[in-house]
Design a protein around this motif. Structure first.
Motif, short mmCIF file in Angstrom:
data_model
loop_
_atom_site.label_atom_id
_atom_site.label_comp_id
_atom_site.label_asym_id
_atom_site.label_seq_id
_atom_site.Cartn_x
_atom_site.Cartn_y
_atom_site.Cartn_z
N THR A 45 11.99 8.63 -2.89
CA THR A 45 10.73 7.91 -2.98
C THR A 45 10.72 7.08 -4.25
O THR A 45 10.94 7.59 -5.34
CB THR A 45 9.54 8.88 -3.01
OG1 THR A 45 9.56 9.66 -1.82
CG2 THR A 45 8.21 8.13 -3.11
N ILE A 168 0.00 7.10 9.89
CA ILE A 168 1.35 7.62 9.60
C ILE A 168 2.11 7.85 10.91
O ILE A 168 3.28 7.52 11.03
CB ILE A 168 1.26 8.92 8.76
CG1 ILE A 168 0.72 8.58 7.36
CG2 ILE A 168 2.62 9.59 8.65
CD1 ILE A 168 0.31 9.80 6.53
N ILE A 179 9.70 3.88 5.06
CA ILE A 179 8.27 3.61 5.22
C ILE A 179 7.71 3.11 3.89
O ILE A 179 7.93 3.72 2.85
CB ILE A 179 7.50 4.86 5.70
CG1 ILE A 179 8.02 5.30 7.07
CG2 ILE A 179 6.01 4.56 5.79
CD1 ILE A 179 7.26 6.44 7.70
N CYS A 181 4.47 2.61 1.85
CA CYS A 181 3.10 3.12 1.83
C CYS A 181 2.32 2.36 0.75
O CYS A 181 2.61 2.51 -0.43
CB CYS A 181 3.07 4.60 1.49
SG CYS A 181 4.11 5.63 2.52
N LEU A 200 3.18 13.72 3.92
CA LEU A 200 4.23 12.72 3.68
C LEU A 200 5.51 13.38 3.17
O LEU A 200 6.61 13.04 3.57
CB LEU A 200 3.73 11.67 2.67
CG LEU A 200 2.73 10.65 3.21
CD1 LEU A 200 2.12 9.82 2.09
CD2 LEU A 200 3.40 9.73 4.24
N GLN A 204 9.18 13.51 5.07
CA GLN A 204 10.36 12.99 4.40
C GLN A 204 11.52 13.98 4.54
O GLN A 204 12.64 13.60 4.89
CB GLN A 204 10.05 12.76 2.92
CG GLN A 204 11.23 12.23 2.15
CD GLN A 204 10.81 11.63 0.82
OE1 GLN A 204 10.06 12.24 0.07
NE2 GLN A 204 11.29 10.44 0.54
N LEU A 209 13.42 10.51 5.52
CA LEU A 209 12.85 9.18 5.28
C LEU A 209 12.99 8.75 3.83
O LEU A 209 13.05 9.58 2.92
CB LEU A 209 11.35 9.20 5.62
CG LEU A 209 10.98 9.49 7.07
CD1 LEU A 209 9.49 9.78 7.18
CD2 LEU A 209 11.35 8.29 7.93
N SER A 210 13.02 7.43 3.62
CA SER A 210 12.92 6.87 2.27
C SER A 210 11.56 6.20 2.17
O SER A 210 11.14 5.51 3.09
CB SER A 210 14.01 5.82 2.04
OG SER A 210 15.27 6.36 2.31
N TYR A 211 10.87 6.40 1.04
CA TYR A 211 9.55 5.82 0.87
C TYR A 211 9.51 4.84 -0.30
O TYR A 211 10.06 5.11 -1.36
CB TYR A 211 8.50 6.89 0.53
CG TYR A 211 8.15 7.87 1.62
CD1 TYR A 211 8.05 7.49 2.95
CD2 TYR A 211 7.88 9.20 1.30
CE1 TYR A 211 7.70 8.41 3.93
CE2 TYR A 211 7.52 10.12 2.27
CZ TYR A 211 7.44 9.72 3.59
OH TYR A 211 7.08 10.63 4.54
N PHE A 213 6.37 3.91 -2.40
CA PHE A 213 5.03 4.48 -2.49
C PHE A 213 4.24 3.74 -3.57
O PHE A 213 4.49 3.90 -4.76
CB PHE A 213 5.15 5.96 -2.83
CG PHE A 213 3.86 6.73 -2.73
CD1 PHE A 213 3.52 7.40 -1.57
CD2 PHE A 213 2.97 6.76 -3.79
CE1 PHE A 213 2.33 8.11 -1.47
CE2 PHE A 213 1.77 7.46 -3.70
CZ PHE A 213 1.46 8.14 -2.54
N SER A 225 7.17 10.76 -6.53
CA SER A 225 8.30 9.84 -6.70
C SER A 225 9.53 10.46 -7.34
O SER A 225 9.43 11.33 -8.20
CB SER A 225 7.88 8.64 -7.56
OG SER A 225 6.77 8.02 -7.00
#
Ligand SMILES: Nc1ncnc2c1ncn2[C@@H]1O[C@H](COP(=O)(O)OP(=O)(O)OP(=O)(O)O)[C@@H](O)[C@H]1O
Ligand SMILES: Nc1ncnc2c1ncn2[C@@H]1O[C@H](COP(=O)(O)OP(=O)(O)O)[C@@H](O)[C@H]1O
Ligand code: SF4
Ligand code: SF4
Ligand SMILES: [Mg+2]
Ligand SMILES: [Mg+2]
Lengths: 335, 338
Positions: A45, A168, A179, A181, A200, A204, A209-211, A213, A225
């Motif tokens: 993140t 979401i 994603i 955000c 969230l 992940q 997933l990679s965010y 944010f 993060s």
């Protein structure tokens, strides 16, 4: 590096300022995003913070293709999204989805929850065959902690936190890797905010997933993060691991921003090393020469007006910092 | 201002007692405030903390006498300024109290200022109307006030319109308007919620300075537990229109006595929680048209048992006398860990 899933180079978005109604002539530009290089790795993140108007949402929109960049590249899995067209572009877009701030206005009030979450399948019919869609939507509802039987309800029948879950679920529909955000919990109350953050984080882990944010609440960003990018007037001015940014910030702006955050512990009252910035952020249509932060910086020197500091590792900054005089100062001791 | 009949200088500066407010709407009666109690002393900062919809703004509007009526009605309780129940005053006297004794600033400064007049005119108008000053004197006082709230180049900016100011500057202008007639009580309803943290720090610092200089009582309405920890002397925590806990700031953060306060504090992301799940409060706040029987918090409470679903806890169990602390919970001793 192979595990980089998204990388931007020199990303720029200028919004033209025009004059005249019939014969519009360009008289200037709002430099909303003005040369941004970021990297996002698999499963991590990246938090993006900065004051209102510094270009966070514009960056988010560029990444998901809601705005076209003025210059620069957005590489996803080795392909430059900016150059892709037609079917290739649509396929690439599937991979990067967005969750928005306002759970009250970002969902169409006349569509059922099932239609909202299933809409991406209409645009990308190859992902789930028509017969399987209802099932897919119900699975998504279940994944985000909503009752699958509520598929035919309308957004107004849900609370703010539940609507954010709907947003979401929709973002997850096309099984993206990334994603973005944009202030996903800012409109929510603390007790509900915690529920959405936990969701969230669980998603992940579950889907790798990679965010990206974006948020203005620095403690929320710190919580979620792995790395953080601090923006000021369209540029990233400092970036690094969350610990580096929060405990060893080297850019004066980051230091001021962190020191301004009130700490929820009255015992630390008055003990903080608080830096109160004077004045407001200058207009992005006319940023200061040299270092953009110099009009509010207490360390500014002659050189700062002449030469723009690049975002790089420096003698006294172990992580990239865009300040000629970057130097560690721990402003949040005791937190 | 001429003294209000019945004012008693020894009585508390402001005291809200058993306040009830309801909104009679097409979809039912929303009980927004259900027995709020608190008091305020000169020079003191009382924070009213709670999540959105718990009745903070409605309480403030009731104190100010600016409730949206209809549909809003005060149905029970007293609001006493120096012993005088404001709810019993005729409207003209209420208006005088509003201008001179108790003032308010709002989250959205732009909507509280008139867009068609300059800031100087709006400030000056207060002095002309309430203090009978001449145009020139009123203007001088306006500049003086803008100076006090640290607007740079006040002499020039006094001629500007509200939209020509940034968000933070507008908030300063609104503070200047509220303080123009030297009120004894200032109610600040989420004054920095719409602002960046850097600007928030400026505004909170300014409010603290002005309060000290004037020995004003300040009611700070907020949902931000960081801001509260930074500035409040005492806290009243509201849930579903009731004050569920009140205590000095240090005590409440160190040892909350109400399950709701405790859960709120635990849901803030903290450093030592990195990589862990945040604790959550399950469920949602109740609809105010349908508040649960017994204790309003019972469906979400980790300590709830049968008694909570039957009997509402009385308004204020005394948690301790010195310091003064109360909690509206049958099992507050358990929450305190006693
Ligand atoms: N469509 C547009 N046309 C012109 N200017 C724009 C447009 N969109 C954004 N801007 C400007 O670009 C700058 C950056 O805006 P952006 O919305 O990205 O900020 P942000 O960092 O997301 O701020 P916030 O924290 O308030 O959400 C601002 O000055 C904004 O006014
Ligand atoms: N003018 C109004 N008409 C109907 N309901 C209202 C009105 N103003 C406030 N309410 C309701 O009263 C409750 C408390 O609101 P408020 O005091 O604004 O909450 P907050 O604690 O967030 O300030 C909410 O349910 C709100 O919807
Ligand atoms: S380059 Fe100069 S003006 Fe910019 S942040 Fe560093 S010291 Fe301040
Ligand atoms: S009275 Fe019961 S339900 Fe209410 S807060 Fe106390 S323990 Fe929880
Ligand atoms: Mg934004
Ligand atoms: Mg409110």
């Amino acid at each position: 590096m192979s595990d980089v899933v998204l990388e931007t180079k020199g990303l720029v978005k200028h919004f033209p300022i025009t004059q005249g109604i019939v014969f519009k002539s360009k008289v200037g530009a709002v430099r909303a995003v003005d040369g941004v290089d970021i990297q996002l790795r698999r499963g991590e993140t990246l938090g993006v913070v900065g004051e209102s108007g510094c270009g966070k949402s514009t960056l988010a929109k560029l990444l998901v293709g809601l705005e076209t960049p003025t210059a620069g590249s957005i590489n996803v899995r080795g392909e430059d999204m900016v150059k892709l067209k037609g079917a290739a572009l649509r396929r690439a877009r599937r991979n990067i989805q967005m969750v928005l701030q306002d759970p009250y206005t970002s969902l169409n009030p006349r569509m059922t929850v099932g239609d909202i979450i299933g809409e991406p399948f209409e645009i990308h019919p190859e992902v789930v065959p028509k017969g399987g869609r209802q099932r897919a939507v119900q699975d998504l509802l279940d994944t985000v902690g909503l009752n699958p039987d509520h598929i035919n309800r309308y957004p107004h029948q849900f609370s703010g936190g539940q609507r954010q879950r709907i947003g979401i679920a929709r973002a997850l529909a096309l099984k993206p890797e990334i994603i973005v955000c944009d202030e996903p919990v800012s409109a929510l109350d603390v007790s509900i905010q915690a529920q959405v953050i936990n969701l969230l984080e669980r998603l992940q882990d579950e889907f790798g997933l990679s965010y990206i944010f974006i948020a203005h609440d620095l403690s929320v960003v710190r919580h979620i993060s792995d790395r953080v990018a601090v923006m000021y007037l369209g540029k990233v001015i400092e970036t690094g691991h969350d610990q580096a940014i929060y405990e060893q910030p080297t850019h004066p702006y980051t230091q001021a921003l962190l020191s301004a955050v009130p700490v929820p512990d009255p015992r630390l009252r008055g003990l903080r090393d608080q830096i109160v910035l004077e004045g407001d952020v200058p207009s992005p249509a006319n940023p200061p020469s040299g270092c953009r932060f110099r009009t509010r910086c207490w360390k500014a020197q002659e050189a700062c007006a002449q030469q723009e500091p690049l975002l790089q590792i420096r003698e006294r900054s172990p992580h990239p910092s865009a300040c000629h005089f970057a130097e560690i100062r721990d402003v949040v001791r005791g937190r | 201002m001429d003294v209000l009949p019945g004012v008693d200088a020894r009585a508390p500066l402001l005291e809200v007692n058993d306040l009830h407010v309801e909104f009679r709407t097409g979809y039912g009666v929303a009980k927004a405030v259900n027995g709020a109690n608190f008091w305020l002393s000169p020079g003191e900062t009382l924070a009213i903390l709670g999540e959105s919809g718990c009745g903070k703004s409605v309480t403030a509007q009731a104190i100010m006498g600016i409730l949206d009526t209809p549909p809003g009605y005060v149905t029970q309780g007293q609001i006493r300024y120096r012993g005088v129940d404001l709810l019993k005053l005729p409207e003209d006297q209420r208006r005088k109290v509003r201008a001179n004794k108790i003032a308010m600033i709002f989250q959205d400064a732009l909507s509280a200022l008139n867009p068609v007049y300059t800031v100087g005119f709006q400030l000056g108008e207060l002095f002309r109307k309430h203090r009978g000053m001449s145009r020139a004197d009123a203007r001088k006082r306006a500049i003086d006030l803008l100076d006090q709230v640290k607007i740079p180049a006040a002499k020039v900016r006094v001629n500007d319109y509200p939209h020509q100011f940034s968000g933070g500057m507008r908030q300063r202008v609104m503070i200047a308007m509220a303080l123009a007639l030297d009120p004894e009580v200032l109610i600040a309803d989420e004054p920095t919620t719409a602002l960046d943290v850097t600007v928030q720090a400026q505004i909170m610092g300014l409010l603290a300075d002005l309060q000290r200089q004037r020995n004003m009582g300040l009611i700070l309405i907020t949902h931000d537990m960081g801001v509260v920890a930074d500035v409040a002397d005492r806290i009243s925590v509201m849930y579903a229109g009731k004050v569920v806990e009140e205590a000095p700031v240090y005590d409440i953060y160190a040892r909350p006595a109400h399950p709701y306060t405790r859960a709120l504090l635990e849901s803030i992301p903290r450093l030592d929680m990195k990589g862990q799940q945040l604790s959550v409060i399950r469920g949602l706040p109740p609809a105010l048209t349908d508040i649960p029987k017994g204790c309003a918090f019972n469906p979400r409470c980790a300590y709830a048992r049968d008694a909570c679903r039957q009997d509402p806890p009385p308004p204020a169990y005394q948690v301790s006398v010195q310091p003064h602390r109360t909690a509206r919970c049958h099992f507050f001793r358990e929450v305190l860990g006693e």
